[in-house]
Design an enzyme around this catalytic site. Structure first.
Site, short mmCIF file in Angstrom:
data_model
loop_
_atom_site.label_atom_id
_atom_site.label_comp_id
_atom_site.label_asym_id
_atom_site.label_seq_id
_atom_site.Cartn_x
_atom_site.Cartn_y
_atom_site.Cartn_z
N ASN A 1 -10.75 15.31 -46.78
CA ASN A 1 -10.55 15.57 -45.36
C ASN A 1 -11.63 16.56 -44.87
O ASN A 1 -11.69 17.69 -45.34
CB ASN A 1 -9.13 16.13 -45.17
CG ASN A 1 -8.81 16.49 -43.74
OD1 ASN A 1 -9.63 17.06 -43.03
ND2 ASN A 1 -7.60 16.17 -43.32
N LYS B 1 -10.32 19.90 -43.26
CA LYS B 1 -9.85 20.83 -44.30
C LYS B 1 -11.03 21.45 -45.04
O LYS B 1 -11.06 22.65 -45.29
CB LYS B 1 -9.06 20.05 -45.35
CG LYS B 1 -7.59 20.07 -45.21
CD LYS B 1 -7.04 19.49 -46.52
CE LYS B 1 -5.69 18.90 -46.36
NZ LYS B 1 -5.17 18.35 -47.61
N ASP C 1 -2.39 20.53 -50.37
CA ASP C 1 -1.52 19.50 -49.83
C ASP C 1 -0.71 20.14 -48.72
O ASP C 1 -0.16 21.23 -48.89
CB ASP C 1 -0.62 18.87 -50.89
CG ASP C 1 -0.14 17.50 -50.42
OD1 ASP C 1 -1.00 16.60 -50.23
OD2 ASP C 1 1.07 17.31 -50.21
N HIS D 1 -1.08 28.02 -41.54
CA HIS D 1 -0.50 27.85 -42.87
C HIS D 1 -1.58 27.95 -43.95
O HIS D 1 -1.44 28.64 -44.94
CB HIS D 1 0.23 26.49 -42.93
CG HIS D 1 -0.61 25.32 -42.43
ND1 HIS D 1 -1.35 25.38 -41.27
CD2 HIS D 1 -0.85 24.09 -42.95
CE1 HIS D 1 -1.99 24.24 -41.10
NE2 HIS D 1 -1.70 23.44 -42.10
O1 LIG Z 1 -4.13 22.38 -40.34
C1 LIG Z 1 -3.74 21.24 -40.02
N1 LIG Z 1 -3.89 20.77 -38.76
C2 LIG Z 1 -3.53 19.55 -38.41
N2 LIG Z 1 -3.00 18.64 -39.24
C3 LIG Z 1 -2.84 19.06 -40.51
C4 LIG Z 1 -3.18 20.34 -40.95
N3 LIG Z 1 -2.88 20.46 -42.25
C5 LIG Z 1 -2.39 19.30 -42.61
N4 LIG Z 1 -2.35 18.44 -41.57
C6 LIG Z 1 -1.95 17.04 -41.58
C7 LIG Z 1 -3.17 16.15 -41.73
C8 LIG Z 1 -2.70 15.06 -42.65
O2 LIG Z 1 -2.10 14.04 -41.88
C9 LIG Z 1 -1.63 15.73 -43.48
C10 LIG Z 1 -2.19 16.32 -44.74
O3 LIG Z 1 -2.18 15.36 -45.75
P1 LIG Z 1 -2.93 15.69 -47.12
O4 LIG Z 1 -2.69 14.62 -48.07
O5 LIG Z 1 -2.62 17.10 -47.52
O6 LIG Z 1 -4.47 15.73 -46.68
P2 LIG Z 1 -5.47 14.53 -46.44
O7 LIG Z 1 -4.91 13.25 -46.96
O8 LIG Z 1 -5.90 14.54 -45.02
O9 LIG Z 1 -6.73 14.96 -47.32
P3 LIG Z 1 -6.73 15.24 -48.93
O10 LIG Z 1 -5.44 14.73 -49.51
O11 LIG Z 1 -7.92 14.52 -49.45
O12 LIG Z 1 -6.88 16.73 -49.07
O13 LIG Z 1 -1.12 16.81 -42.68
MG LIG Z 2 -4.08 13.20 -48.82
#
Ligand SMILES: O=c1nc[nH]c2c1ncn2[C@H]1C[C@H](O)[C@@H](COP(=O)(O)OP(=O)(O)OP(=O)(O)O)O1
Ligand SMILES: [Mg+2]
Length: 216
Positions: free
Chosen positions: A13, A16, A73, A182
């Protein structure tokens, strides 16, 4: 560089990655992204908790690449939806949906509800290739806005209204978001333990890495 170890930030992401790089800028070893390596198989994020998924991503990456790895996560929990989307935040409107489609679904589902409270949660896992890991977690409370606003950040930021600053997360600069989010809170603990984490990594890396590290 004196140290031959590095920490890999195990996320695909971009939003992130940018926040985490800023939060790790004073970490005393080199920080690498997944892009610095060739193609790596994707881990299935099928755990029931943020903890499980964070550990899966960090330990899998560490094992495959032979470097310590850090994974995040995280997700949005909406009170009126019984904590949904939670661990399903990234897949909430289907695997290939856009951020806009995901937050539009939430706005649709809580239409007319009086309780608009929500929270973001974040779990950080730092793992070494042999399996052990450190875990940090934090939560940030807010409310779901009536309509999306702002273009900074990523994911659900345009609909997450943060009452203390009277703005959505997408209306904050990255620095402002990191100071209250967070992820920012979880990393504050990581920052306080930078030295301890470095020692832990050194102690837990396989023997040849330890050998290379001790150049004195
Ligand atoms: O600060 C944030 N501001 C907005 N949305 C956020 C935030 N933090 C998490 N989110 C949302 C994005 C995603 O829909 C889910 C995380 O899912 P998550 O699997 O942890 O991340 P991801 O798939 O986007 O990238 P990756 O797994 O490669 O780290 O929650
Ligand atoms: Mg993910």
């Amino acid at each position: 560089m004196q140290n031959s170890i590095a920490l890999v930030v195990a996320t695909r992401n971009k939003g992130k990655t940018s926040e985490i790089r800023e939060l790790l800028k004073d970490f005393p070893i080199e920080i690498k992204n997944l892009d610095d390596f060739g193609p790596i198989p994707q881990v299935e994020e099928d755990g029931d908790t943020f903890d499980e998924n964070a550990y899966k991503k960090a330990s899998f990456t560490a094992r495959i690449l032979g470097y310590p790895a850090l994974a995040d996560d995280s997700g949005l929990l909406v009170d009126a939806l019984d904590g949904a989307p939670g661990v399903y935040s990234a897949r909430y409107a289907g695997e290939n949906a856009t951020d806009e489609e995901r937050y539009a679904k939430i706005l649709q589902e809580i239409k007319g509800k009086t309780n608009r409270k929500a929270a973001f949660e974040c779990v950080i896992s730092i793992a070494v290739p042999t399996g052990p890991a450190l875990t940090y977690e934090a939560r940030c409370e807010g409310v779901i806005a009536e309509q999306p606003s702002g273009s900074n950040g990523f994911g659900y930021d345009p609909i997450f209204y943060y009452p203390e600053l009277k703005k959505t997360f997408a209306e904050l600069t990255q620095e402002e978001k990191n100071s209250v989010s967070h992820r920012g809170k979880a990393f504050r603990e990581v920052q306080e333990e930078f030295d301890k984490i470095l020692i832990w990594i050194r102690q837990n890396m396989p023997v040849q890495e330890k050998f290379i590290c001790s150049e004195d």
